[in-house]
Design a protein around this motif. Structure first.
Motif: not given
Length: 221
Positions: A42, A148, A161, A165
């Motif tokens: 991510y 995403l 995650s 990201f």
């Protein structure tokens, strides 16, 4: 700047009006992966969402850099933008605040137009620009969430995650800022021709590109 209050109010209205319950796609493959693989996956996705895929976000960050030649001031704006998009990214991925791409994408391109025009009409950074950047960051965060959500999130490592990201996005933004500062601002920022020959032309080009995107995105509604 005339109209700033109206734009801020419009963005607040968009955020409130778009608060609807949605559905987050589950990434089953990442649910079985160890934490370090999830973080790397991510994080890389966040970086590539800015460089090289996020041309609109790159233009927005470049625009933020042009009104001041002080790196601290640039990072203050970037910090406001980061905090804002982090909030809406997390809320969107938890399905608390979800906005359709048909609304988010035109507003993102309009935010680029607005900041680029500010670079032309203002001679120095105004305090209220931080608020404007923050409000635009809220909208950009919804755009990040849309990207995403396209690959989904592992239920057992949701926050890991999302944070990874977001850190990737931040890394991409910092790279853009450092490149602009090193290649444009540092060598030319204090030159007498800086605004006339660099800031104005770049801002006009950015505004025109973003205006085209705005029309294009509205046309597909």
């Amino acid at each position: 700047m005339p109209g700033t209050k109206h734009i801020v109010l419009l963005l607040i209205a968009v955020c409130i009006a778009s608060a609807v319950w949605g559905h987050t796609i589950i990434n089953y493959a990442m649910e079985k992966a160890p934490a370090h693989e999830v973080i790397g996956y991510y994080f890389r996705m966040g970086v590539t969402h800015i460089i090289p895929e996020g041309f609109d976000h790159i233009l927005f960050i470049i625009s933020l850099c042009l009104l001041s030649n002080k790196i601290r001031t640039i990072f203050w704006q970037a910090t406001a933008f980061t905090v804002a998009h982090s909030v809406t990214l997390a809320l969107s991925m938890k399905n608390i605040l979800v906005a359709p791409g048909a609304v988010v994408e035109p507003v993102i391109s309009l935010s680029i137009v607005f900041v680029a025009i500010e670079n032309i009409v203002l001679n120095e950074l105004k305090a209220w620009r931080i608020l404007v950047v923050f409000m635009f960051g809220l909208i950009h965060g919804m755009g990040f969430a849309s990207a995403l959500n396209g690959v989904g999130l592992p239920r057992n490592q949701f926050f890991t995650s999302v944070l990874s990201f977001n850190l990737g996005v931040e890394a991409g933004q910092i790279i853009v800022i450092l490149l602009v500062f090193g290649l444009i601002i540092l060598p030319f920022g204090k030159k007498y021709f800086y605004r006339k020959r660099i800031v104005y032309p770049l801002s006009v080009i950015i505004a025109m590109i973003a205006a085209y995107w705005t029309v294009e995105r509205i046309m597909v509604l």
